[in-house]
Scaffold this motif. Structure first.
Motif, PDB file in Angstrom:
ATOM      1  N   ALA A 160      -3.891  -2.066  11.669  1.00  0.00           N
ATOM      2  CA  ALA A 160      -5.115  -1.865  10.890  1.00  0.00           C
ATOM      3  C   ALA A 160      -6.267  -2.640  11.533  1.00  0.00           C
ATOM      4  O   ALA A 160      -6.151  -3.834  11.823  1.00  0.00           O
ATOM      5  N   ASP A 182      -0.660  10.706   7.928  1.00  0.00           N
ATOM      6  CA  ASP A 182      -1.388   9.481   7.567  1.00  0.00           C
ATOM      7  C   ASP A 182      -2.332   9.062   8.681  1.00  0.00           C
ATOM      8  O   ASP A 182      -3.489   8.682   8.438  1.00  0.00           O
ATOM      9  N   PHE A 207       0.858  -1.193   0.000  1.00  0.00           N
ATOM     10  CA  PHE A 207       0.000   0.000   0.000  1.00  0.00           C
ATOM     11  C   PHE A 207       0.886   1.233   0.000  1.00  0.00           C
ATOM     12  O   PHE A 207       2.088   1.164   0.290  1.00  0.00           O
ATOM     13  N   THR A 251      -9.496  -2.654  10.187  1.00  0.00           N
ATOM     14  CA  THR A 251     -10.476  -3.061   9.189  1.00  0.00           C
ATOM     15  C   THR A 251      -9.755  -3.671   7.994  1.00  0.00           C
ATOM     16  O   THR A 251      -8.570  -3.411   7.769  1.00  0.00           O
ATOM     17  N   LEU A 252     -10.490  -4.465   7.220  1.00  0.00           N
ATOM     18  CA  LEU A 252      -9.935  -5.104   6.042  1.00  0.00           C
ATOM     19  C   LEU A 252     -10.295  -4.306   4.794  1.00  0.00           C
ATOM     20  O   LEU A 252     -11.432  -3.864   4.633  1.00  0.00           O
ATOM     21  N   SER A 253      -9.291  -4.139   3.933  1.00  0.00           N
ATOM     22  CA  SER A 253      -9.553  -3.506   2.643  1.00  0.00           C
ATOM     23  C   SER A 253     -10.234  -4.498   1.716  1.00  0.00           C
ATOM     24  O   SER A 253     -10.358  -5.693   2.012  1.00  0.00           O
ATOM     25  N   ALA A 254     -10.644  -4.017   0.556  1.00  0.00           N
ATOM     26  CA  ALA A 254     -11.305  -4.898  -0.412  1.00  0.00           C
ATOM     27  C   ALA A 254     -10.357  -5.997  -0.869  1.00  0.00           C
ATOM     28  O   ALA A 254     -10.763  -7.171  -1.006  1.00  0.00           O
ATOM     29  N   ASN A 255      -9.099  -5.670  -1.096  1.00  0.00           N
ATOM     30  CA  ASN A 255      -8.127  -6.683  -1.504  1.00  0.00           C
ATOM     31  C   ASN A 255      -7.875  -7.697  -0.399  1.00  0.00           C
ATOM     32  O   ASN A 255      -7.688  -8.902  -0.666  1.00  0.00           O
ATOM     33  N   GLU A 256      -7.860  -7.244   0.835  1.00  0.00           N
ATOM     34  CA  GLU A 256      -7.640  -8.174   1.947  1.00  0.00           C
ATOM     35  C   GLU A 256      -8.836  -9.116   2.111  1.00  0.00           C
ATOM     36  O   GLU A 256      -8.670 -10.301   2.433  1.00  0.00           O
ATOM     37  N   LYS A 257     -10.026  -8.593   1.895  1.00  0.00           N
ATOM     38  CA  LYS A 257     -11.200  -9.475   1.936  1.00  0.00           C
ATOM     39  C   LYS A 257     -11.143 -10.510   0.815  1.00  0.00           C
ATOM     40  O   LYS A 257     -11.495 -11.679   1.017  1.00  0.00           O
ATOM     41  N   ARG A 274      -6.513   8.766   8.805  1.00  0.00           N
ATOM     42  CA  ARG A 274      -7.183   7.525   9.197  1.00  0.00           C
ATOM     43  C   ARG A 274      -7.922   7.663  10.518  1.00  0.00           C
ATOM     44  O   ARG A 274      -8.716   6.787  10.883  1.00  0.00           O
TER      45      ARG A 274
END
Length: 1017
Positions: free
Chosen positions: A798, A573, A414, A800-806, A577
Motif C-alpha cells: 500500500a 482488487d 480490511f 497511501t494511508l487510509s483514514a484509520n491508518e492516519k 486500485r
C-alpha cells in the motif's frame, strides 16, 4: 416365391471409399434385384459415381440427410411389400461386402422365418483380418455394448447367432417389418439407430441374428453409424451423440411412472458423469454431457413420438430380451481386459524410471544426511521464527478461512483479496492438521531430500543414466538460491525451488497425457502463487508450448487456468486500485534484501555467498571471494554452454531459453521495490528467478554430459565438487549464526498477551518498532499475533494511508510524546489492550527514539507497565472493553467472494480430478485398439511391398530396379511424412492414456520386421 432384394446405398462426400464399395456390390454372387443409390447432399464426385454405376433408381438430395432419412427416402420410391420375402439391404459408402455376403444373408433369412433382421460380420477397412464390430447389445442401464470389436478374426465368434442388435451398415431386413416399425427413429440420426430399431424388432416378436459367413468392410466414415476418427473434434462429437442417443432411448423405454424421475435426473447425472469424465481423462466430453442432457430434457416432441410408435408395435415385455443384455460387471471385465491388452504392447518401449535400482533412493538418502547436518541447530524445534517465518493459524478452519476474498486480519484489518499463496499455505498446513505451524518445521526437515527427489525425477526426462540423474539432484540441492532461502527463512522461495523440477517433469509429458497436463497446471498455479514474479517467464514457456503443440494444443491451453482462478479476486482488487505492478510482489511476510550486483546474479547468487564473513571470522587473508567463486563456478557454466555444441543441441537450446528467462526475471526483480517495512524498502526477491535460471543450467548440463557418454563422469564430478566449495558457508550458516531463521517458541506475542488472547481472541496489541531514521513503525496485531496465512501484499505494498491508518499514526505520535493528551478514547476505539515497544536497532536514531518513547509510555497514566519480555517492554491499557469495537465484519466477502471461491473450487477441483492417474475410459481404450490395428496393417502392407519382386523402370534415362508399386513409390526419406498424412486422413493418432503417463498409441504396438535389401533404391 423367390426372395426379392432391394439394395439401398447411401453416400455423402464418400468418393474416397465409394469406388471399392460399388465394385464389391457389382461382384456379388447373388445380385440385388433392385439397386437404389442415394446421394445425401455431397459436394464431391460422389453423385457422379453413384449415377454412373447404373442403379435402378438414383436419388440426389439437396439437403444433408442422415442415414435414416436417406433410407426412408429410398423406401418411399419402392413398391409396398406384399410378402415377407421382400428384403432391404442397407449399405453406406464405406460398406464393402465380400462377394458372397448378400447370398449368405439371404439364406439366413430363408431358413429362419422368425428372423427379421440379419447382420454381417463387419471388418476393418484397412486391416481386413480384424473385426470392426459383430453384434450389439446394451447393459441393464441402457448403455450400448458392442459384443465383438477390434479383434483378430480367427473364427472364434462364428458360433454367435442370436443377438439383440446388429449394426446398420450391411443390415438385411424384411421390408414388411421395416414398414411395420416405421424404420429408424428420426431422433437417432447416427448413433444407436440400428440398436433402437433392433430392440423394437425383438419386442415386436421377431428375432435378430448375425451371420459370421457374411463379411462387410467398414471404414467408419460416419454415414452408417458414428464417425470412428480419433481426431479431437470428431471424437467429441461422437461421444456427445452417443450420450444423446442413450438418454433419448432411456426416456423412450422408461415406464410412464418413472419418466418424471428420469427427466429430473438428467442434469444431476450430467454433473456426476462430468466428474467421471475428468477421472477418465476425457475433459472434452464434459460439454457433450451437458449438451446431451439439455437436448434430452427439452426435446419432448421427439420423445413423445418415439414412445407412441414404440408402444404401438410392442407385443412382448422387457423380460423377453433380458438374456440378450450384457451385465454391467461383464462390461467392466471386458474393458479391463482390453485396457491391459492395450498397455501390454507398450511396456517394452516405455522408459523406466528405476528409482531404486537407478540410484534415486541413494541420492535421496545422501541429501537427507546433508540436510540433517545443516539443520542440527533446529533439531527438536516445534516452530521456526526469523526472516519471513511466522506461525500458521492454530486450526484448519482459521487456516482455510484466510483463502479467497474476505476479511484480512492484518494491521487494522480490511476487506480484500488474499494472495494465492494463502491457498498454498493452507494446503501445507493441512498436512500437519494437528498443529499447522509444524508443517513449516517439516518443510525444513525434508527440504533436502524433497529437492533431491524432484531434481532426480526431472532428470529422468533427459537421461536414463543414474549417474547423471544423481548429478542433477546434487547440483539442484546445492543451489545457492535454495540454501540462501533456507537461511533467510523464505518459505515461499523454498517451495518454488522444490516445485520447479516437478513442474518440468509434468510439463514434459503434458502433450501425451491429460494427467500430466493437469498436474502441470496445478504445479504452475502453486509456483506462481509462491513467486508471482515468475509468471511472465512461465507464460512465455506456455505460449511456446501452445504454438508447438500441434494437435495436442488443448492439453497446454488450460495449464494457466488454476493459477488464474486462484488469482481472480486479487486481479479484480488490483484492478480497482490501479496497482497492476504490485501483482508481482513477494507474498508472505516481507523480508528486506539488498540490491545484488549483476555479476552476482549471473553466478546464481541472490545474496551474499558468505565467504567474506567466514574468511574474516577465521582471520584468513589473501583470498578474494569475488575472484575464486566465479572460477569455481566456471566448470558448471562451461558444461552448460558445451551442450549447445553437442548432439541434443535443440533440447539444450530449450534449457537455455528457460535459464535466460529465469535470469531476466531475476534482473528485473532486482530493480523492483514494491513494499516497505517502515523506513526500510523491500525489493522483489531475485532468488525465485534464479531458481528458474538454475533449472535451465542444470538441464543444459545434463543434456551436454549425456552426449559425452563414458567421458561424462569426471567433468560432472568436478562441477559438483566446485559448487560444494562455493556453498560451504551457506550450508554452515545455521552453525555459524549467520542465518536469520532459528528455533521459535510458537508465539509472536508476550506470554501475558497470549494468555489474554485465550480469553478474548480479538484482543489488540500495538507494536512500536523504532526505525533507523528516528521514526516509529506502528502496527496492530489481534489475538495471539500475526500469522503467515493472513499476510497480504495488498497491505505490504500500500502506497497511501487510509483514514484509520492516519489516525493510528497520530495516536502513536501522542503516545510517544509527553504531551499530557488523554489517549484512552483512541486506544479503546482501536481495540488496543496492550502496547509493546520492541528493541531498538543499531543506529543512534532508533536508540534515541526507543528511549524517548519508553519514557513517554511510562508517564502515561492510562497505561500500566507490565515489564520486559522477549518481544520488548510491555504496557497494559486498563479499559476492560477496549476490544469491544473491533469485531470481524459478518459476511465480509459478500457475493463476489462466494462467486470467486466457487470458481476456484471448480477449476482447481477439476484439475485435481484430471491429474489423478486413474487411467483411460472405455472410449479411449476402444479407439487405441483400433488405431493400433490400423497402424499395424499399414506396416504389414509396407513389408509386403518390400518383399515383392523387383520391377525395372527408367528414371531420367537410367534403368533402375524398384521393389515398390508405382503408386507406392515416394522419394527417400519421406515415409514419415506420408505416414503422418495417412494418420490425418484416417484420424489415427489420439489414443489411450495409461496410469503412468504414457500412451500406447504413441508407438506401433505390433511393429513388423523389415527385410533389408542392399539393392533397394
Amino acid at each position: 416365391m423367390q426372395p426379392r432384394v432391394t439394395a439401398i446405398l447411401v453416400a455423402r462426400n464418400g468418393a474416397k471409399h465409394l469406388e471399392r464399395t460399388l465394385k464389391a456390390l457389382s461382384l456379388q454372387t447373388r445380385k440385388p434385384d433392385i439397386v437404389i443409390t442415394v446421394d445425401a447432399g455431397s459436394t464431391d464426385a460422389t453423385a457422379k459415381m453413384l449415377s454412373d454405376f447404373g442403379p435402378t433408381q438414383f436419388i440426389a438430395a439437396d439437403a444433408d440427410l442422415n442415414f435414416g432419412q436417406a433410407i426412408a427416402a429410398a423406401v418411399r420410391v419402392t413398391t409396398p411389400p406384399t410378402h415377407d420375402r421382400e428384403l432391404l439391404w442397407l449399405l453406406a459408402q464405406d460398406s464393402a461386402p465380400d462377394p458372397t455376403a448378400l447370398e449368405v444373408l439371404v439364406d439366413a433369412l430363408e431358413i429362419a422365418p422368425s428372423v427379421a433382421v440379419a447382420g454381417p460380420k463387419v471388418m476393418e477397412w484397412i486391416a481386413g483380418e480384424y473385426i470392426h464390430n459383430f453384434g450389439e447389445s446394451m447393459t441393464p442401464g441402457g448403455a450400448t455394448v458392442t459384443l465383438v470389436e477390434s479383434e483378430l478374426d480367427q473364427g472364434q465368434h462364428d458360433g454367435l447367432s442370436d443377438v439383440l442388435a446388429v449394426s446398420a451398415g450391411g443390415m438385411l431386413v424384411r421390408h414388411t417389418v421395416w414398414e411395420q416399425l416405421g424404420g429408424f427413429d428420426p431422433a437417432l440420426p447416427t448413433v444407436d439407430d440400428s440398436l433402437d430399431f433392433c430392440v423394437r424388432v425383438r419386442l415386436a416378436g421377431y428375432r435378430v441374428s448375425v451371420v459370421a459367413a457374411a463379411r462387410v468392410a467398414s471404414a467408419g466414415d460416419g454415414v452408417a453409424g458414428p464417425n470412428q476418427s480419433s481426431r479431437g473434434r470428431l471424437r467429441r462429437r461422437r461421444v456427445r451423440a452417443e450420450r444423446s442417443a442413450q438418454l433419448h432411448r432411456r426416456l423412450v423405454y422408461a415406464p410412464a411412472g418413472a419418466l418424471v424421475f428420469h427427466w429430473l435426473s438428467l442434469l444431476p447425472l450430467a454433473f456426476l458423469r462430468s466428474l467421471g469424465q475428468l477421472l477418465r481423462k476425457e475433459p472434452g466430453a464434459i460439454v457433450g454431457e451437458f449438451s446431451a442432457a439439455f437436448g434430452a430434457a427439452f426435446n419432448g416432441r421427439r420423445v413423445g413420438n418415439a414412445r407412441r410408435s414404440f408402444a404401438k408395435t410392442r407385443t412382448l415385455g422387457w423380460d423377453a430380451i433380458s438374456t440378450l443384455r450384457v451385465p454391467s460387471a461383464e462390461v467392466r471385465r471386458r474393458h479391463s481386459l482390453k485396457r491391459e491388452a492395450s498397455l501390454f504392447g507398450l511396456h517394452g518401449e516405455r522408459p523406466e524410471i528405476r528409482f531404486f535400482s537407478g540410484g534415486g533412493a541413494w541420492t535421496m538418502l545422501g541429501a537427507a544426511v546433508l540436510g540433517v547436518v545443516m539443520m542440527v541447530p533446529l533439531l527438536g524445534a516445534d516452530t521456526l521464527t526469523g526472516g519471513g517465518m511466522l506461525p500458521l493459524s492454530p486450526t484448519l478452519t482459521e487456516l482455510w478461512a484466510s483463502v479467497g476474498y474476505g476479511w484480512r486480519d492484518v494491521g487494522l484489518g480490511f476487506v480484500g483479496a488474499a494472495d494465492p499463496f494463502a491457498a498454498v499455505v493452507a494446503v501445507l498446513g493441512s498436512i500437519a492438521f494437528w498443529s499447522p505451524s509444524f508443517a513449516l518445521v517439516l518443510l525444513y526437515a525434508l527440504a533436502f531430500p524433497l529437492a533431491a527427489v524432484g531434481a532426480w525425477m526431472a532428470a529422468t526426462r533427459l537421461s536414463d543414466r543414474g549417474s547423471l540423474r544423481a548429478l542433477a539432484a546434487t547440483l539442484w540441492v546445492l543451489s545457492p538460491t535454495f540454501l540462501i532461502a533456507l537461511a533467510d527463512g523464505r518459505p515461499a522461495a523454498i517451495l518454488v525451488h522444490l516445485l520447479l523440477p516437478w513442474l518440468f517433469f509434468a510439463w514434459y509429458a503434458a502433450a501425451r497425457t491429460w494427467s500430466a497436463s493437469a498436474s502441470a497446471a496445478l504445479l504452475f498455479a502453486a509456483v506462481v502463487a509462491c513467486a508471482p514474479s515468475l509468471a511472465p517467464a512461465l507464460l512465455v514457456v506456455w505460449l511456446l508450448s501452445v504454438v508447438l503443440a500441434g494437435r495436442r494444443v488443448m492439453r497446454f491451453v488450460g495449464i494457466p487456468l488454476p493459477a488464474l482462478a486462484l488469482a481472480l479476486p486479487l486481479l479484480a482488487d488490483r484492478g480497482l486500485r490501479g496497482s497492476w505492478l504490485d501483482l508481482v510482489a513477494d507474498p508472505g511476510l516481507p523480508v528486506p534484501s539488498a540490491h545484488a550486483p549483476t555479476l552476482q546474479l549471473l553466478l546464481g547468487l541472490p545474496g551474499s555467498d558468505g565467504w567474506a564473513d567466514v574468511l574474516a571470522r577465521f582471520g584468513v587473508g589473501g583470498l578474494d571471494p569475488q575472484l575464486f567463486v566465479p572460477i569455481l563456478l566456471a566448470p558448471l557454466a562451461l558444461l552448460a554452454v558445451l551442450a549447445l555444441l553437442l548432439p541434443g543441441a535443440r533440447l539444450a537450446g530449450g534449457a537455455w531459453l528457460v535459464a535466460l528467462l529465469g535470469l531476466g526475471t531475476a534482473l528485473a526483480a532486482n530493480q523492483l521495490v514494491l513494499a516497505a517495512i517502515g523506513a526500510e524498502p523491500v525489493r522483489v526477491w531475485s532468488g525465485a528467478g534464479l531458481s528458474l535460471y538454475w533449472l535451465g543450467l542444470v538441464g543444459a548440463l545434463v543434456i551436454g554430459l549425456r552426449s559425452l557418454r563414458r567421458f561424462a563422469s569426471m567433468p560432472g564430478v568436478v562441477a559438483a565438487l566446485a559448487l560444494a566449495v562455493v556453498v560451504l558457508p551457506l550450508v554452515a550458516s545455521l552453525h555459524l549464526g549467520t542465518a536469520a531463521v532459528r528455533e521459535g517458541t510458537g508465539q509472536t506475542q508476550p506470554a501475558f498477551v497470549a494468555a489474554e488472547a485465550r480469553i478474548d481472541s480479538r484482543v489488540g496489541t500495538l507494536k512500536l518498532t523504532p526505525q533507523a531514521d528516528g521514526g516509529l513503525l506502528a502496527s496492530i496485531e489481534r489475538g495471539v499475533g500475526a500469522t503467515l496465512n493472513q499476510q497480504s501484499t495488498l497491505a505490504s505494498t500500500a502506497q497511501t494511508l487510509s483514514a484509520n491508518e492516519k489516525a493510528l499514526a497520530e495516536l502513536t505520535g501522542n503516545l510517544a510524546s509527553r504531551s499530557g493528551l488523554d489517549t484512552s478514547t483512541d486506544l479503546a476505539e482501536f481495540g488496543i489492550r496492550f502496547i509493546v515497544l520492541q528493541p531498538a536497532g543499531d543506529s543512534v536514531e532508533s536508540g534515541d527514539t526507543a528511549l524517548r518513547t519508553e519514557t513517554a509510555l511510562d508517564g502515561n497514566a492510562a497505561l500500566a507497565p507490565v515489564g520486559d519480555t522477549e518481544f520488548g517492554r510491555l504496557w497494559q491499557f486498563g479499559a476492560t472493553d477496549a476490544s469491544a469495537s473491533t469485531p470481524v465484519p459478518a459476511n465480509a466477502g459478500g457475493v463476489f467472494g462466494l462467486v470467486t471461491l466457487l470458481i476456484a473450487i471448480a477449476v482447481v477441483g477439476s484439475a485435481v480430478l484430471l491429474s489423478l492417474p486413474i487411467g483411460a475410459g472405455r472410449e479411449a481404450v476402444r479407439q487405441a485398439n483400433r488405431d493400433a490395428i490400423r497402424r499395424a496393417a499399414r506396416a504389414n502392407a509396407k513389408q509386403k511391398q518390400k518383399l515383392k519382386p523387383k520391377r525395372a523402370r527408367k528414371v531420367k534415362g537410367v534403368t533402375v530396379e524398384s521393389d515398390l508399386d508405382p503408386e507406392l513409390e515416394r522419394p527417400l526419406g519421406t515415409d514419415l511424412e506420408a505416414d503422418l498424412a495417412m494418420d490425418r486422413e484416417t484420424g489415427v493418432g489420439t489414443g489411450l492414456e495409461s496410469d503412468d503417463g504414457f500412451e500406447p498409441t504413441d508407438e506401433v504396438t505390433a511393429e513388423p520386421t523389415f527385410v533389408e535389401d542392399d539393392n533397394a533404391r
